[in-house]
Scaffold this motif. Structure first.
Motif, mmCIF file in Angstrom:
data_model
loop_
_atom_site.group_PDB
_atom_site.id
_atom_site.type_symbol
_atom_site.label_atom_id
_atom_site.label_comp_id
_atom_site.label_asym_id
_atom_site.label_seq_id
_atom_site.Cartn_x
_atom_site.Cartn_y
_atom_site.Cartn_z
ATOM 1 N N GLY A 261 -6.503 -17.410 -26.906
ATOM 2 C CA GLY A 261 -8.039 -17.452 -27.316
ATOM 3 C C GLY A 261 -8.754 -17.614 -25.893
ATOM 4 O O GLY A 261 -10.189 -16.846 -25.546
ATOM 5 N N ASP B 118 -5.938 -11.389 -31.245
ATOM 6 C CA ASP B 118 -5.553 -12.305 -30.847
ATOM 7 C C ASP B 118 -4.572 -13.482 -32.094
ATOM 8 O O ASP B 118 -6.001 -14.209 -33.032
ATOM 9 C CB ASP B 118 -7.184 -13.672 -30.499
ATOM 10 C CG ASP B 118 -6.544 -15.041 -29.825
ATOM 11 O OD1 ASP B 118 -5.435 -15.144 -31.044
ATOM 12 O OD2 ASP B 118 -6.975 -15.544 -29.995
ATOM 13 N N ARG C 161 -6.771 -30.343 -27.128
ATOM 14 C CA ARG C 161 -7.366 -29.704 -27.387
ATOM 15 C C ARG C 161 -9.318 -30.184 -28.315
ATOM 16 O O ARG C 161 -9.582 -29.110 -27.681
ATOM 17 C CB ARG C 161 -7.478 -28.247 -28.118
ATOM 18 C CG ARG C 161 -7.867 -27.379 -28.661
ATOM 19 C CD ARG C 161 -7.061 -26.000 -28.678
ATOM 20 N NE ARG C 161 -6.642 -25.441 -29.879
ATOM 21 C CZ ARG C 161 -5.465 -25.172 -30.742
ATOM 22 N NH1 ARG C 161 -5.959 -24.047 -29.522
ATOM 23 N NH2 ARG C 161 -4.465 -24.929 -31.408
ATOM 24 N N ARG D 147 -8.716 -29.705 -34.997
ATOM 25 C CA ARG D 147 -8.431 -28.988 -35.234
ATOM 26 C C ARG D 147 -7.616 -29.682 -36.723
ATOM 27 O O ARG D 147 -6.608 -30.567 -35.924
ATOM 28 C CB ARG D 147 -7.510 -27.957 -34.849
ATOM 29 C CG ARG D 147 -9.201 -26.223 -34.590
ATOM 30 C CD ARG D 147 -8.191 -25.264 -33.885
ATOM 31 N NE ARG D 147 -6.833 -25.157 -34.514
ATOM 32 C CZ ARG D 147 -5.861 -23.756 -34.157
ATOM 33 N NH1 ARG D 147 -6.863 -22.638 -32.925
ATOM 34 N NH2 ARG D 147 -5.523 -23.796 -34.079
HETATM 35 MG MG LIG Z 1 -6.478 -19.489 -30.326
#
Ligand SMILES: [Mg+2]
Ligand SMILES: Nc1ncnc2c1ncn2[C@@H]1O[C@H](COP(=O)(O)OP(=O)(O)O)[C@@H](O)[C@H]1O
Ligand SMILES: O=c1ccn([C@@H]2O[C@H](COP(=O)(O)OP(=O)(O)O)[C@@H](O)[C@H]2O)c(=O)[nH]1
Length: 210
Positions: free
Chosen positions: A37, A106, A146, A150
């Motif tokens: 990404g 992606d 990150r 998520r």
């Molecule tokens: Mg990604």
């Protein structure tokens, strides 16, 4: 019943228009956290591609309240690969809605079935495949840092995703490698260094590049 018929018609129409578009597609593959990404965002800025992250499209589908939302959400939490027809439909729609004809796809195809179904349904062959090669140790560090909230960035799911990548996704990269289509990048380096290598792959093909 009605929905099924409408869906089939919409799919047929989408295919027709996509075939007319004859788009340029680059698959961007690599393990979870390898930087797909991040690097796609750079390519978009300099080379005029539209970035389509299959994972982002699936997460948007969950948020939209779609009837597939719960199934998709459960599969992502387990690190499993969502059925091809769901992901392919989202990719087709996004390509048609973008108004562009150059795409970075992606995180897809993630297994042989994804690859074969995409080819069969869209008749699109990727121009090449960017493969971000990164150690598990480094990917794990990145995923745990990150901070995007998520549900799959926890150590238990991360381990499952690594296994799925090795067992199901690497064979797709091998397949394209045997066709001479893989451009492998050492993705374990700092973002700017990785991008230098990425840029070198796109630059000769795009006169617009700065
Ligand atoms: Mg990604
Ligand atoms: N080359 C890099 N070095 C260090 N951290 C990186 C690098 N590339 C990406 N990251 C960070 O690692 C995390 C995962 O990157 P991301 O681009 O989301 O990977 P992917 O899409 O492959 O899962 C993000 O927090 C991102 O900021
Ligand atoms: O074509 C795809 C892309 C993603 N996913 C699911 O979405 C998750 C997150 O994918 P993404 O590419 O966003 O994240 P990555 O694992 O590369 O960091 C994966 O683990 C899968 O569960 C999927 O099923 N099919």
């Amino acid at each position: 019943m009605g929905t099924v018929v409408v869906d089939a018609a919409a799919k047929k129409e989408a295919n027709g228009s996509l075939a007319d578009l004859n788009p340029t597609v680059v698959f961007v593959l690599g393990g979870p956290g390898s930087g797909k990404g991040t690097q796609c965002a750079n390519v978009v800025q300099h080379f005029g591609y539209t970035h389509l992250s299959a994972g982002d499209l699936l997460r948007a589908e969950i948020k939209s309240g779609s009837e597939n939302g719960t199934m998709i959400s459960n599969m992502i939490k387990e690190g499993k690969i969502v059925p091809s027809e769901v992901t392919i439909k989202l990719l087709q729609q996004a390509m048609l809605e973008s108004g562009n004809d150059k795409f970075l796809i992606d995180g897809f195809p993630r297994n042989e079935e994804n690859r074969a179904a995409f080819e069969a349904v869209t008749k699109i062959e990727p121009s090449f495949v960017l493969f971000f090669d990164c150690s598990e140790e480094e990917m794990e560090r990145r995923l745990l840092g990150r901070n995007q909230g998520r549900e799959d960035d926890n150590i238990e799911t991360i381990r499952k995703r690594f296994n799925v990548f090795l067992e199901s996704s690497l064979p797709v990269i091998e397949y394209y490698n045997s066709k001479g289509k893989v451009r492998k990048i050492d993705a374990g380096r700092p973002v700017e260094e990785v991008y230098e290598s990425v840029k070198a792959i796109f630059a000769p093909k795009n006169e617009k590049a700065d």
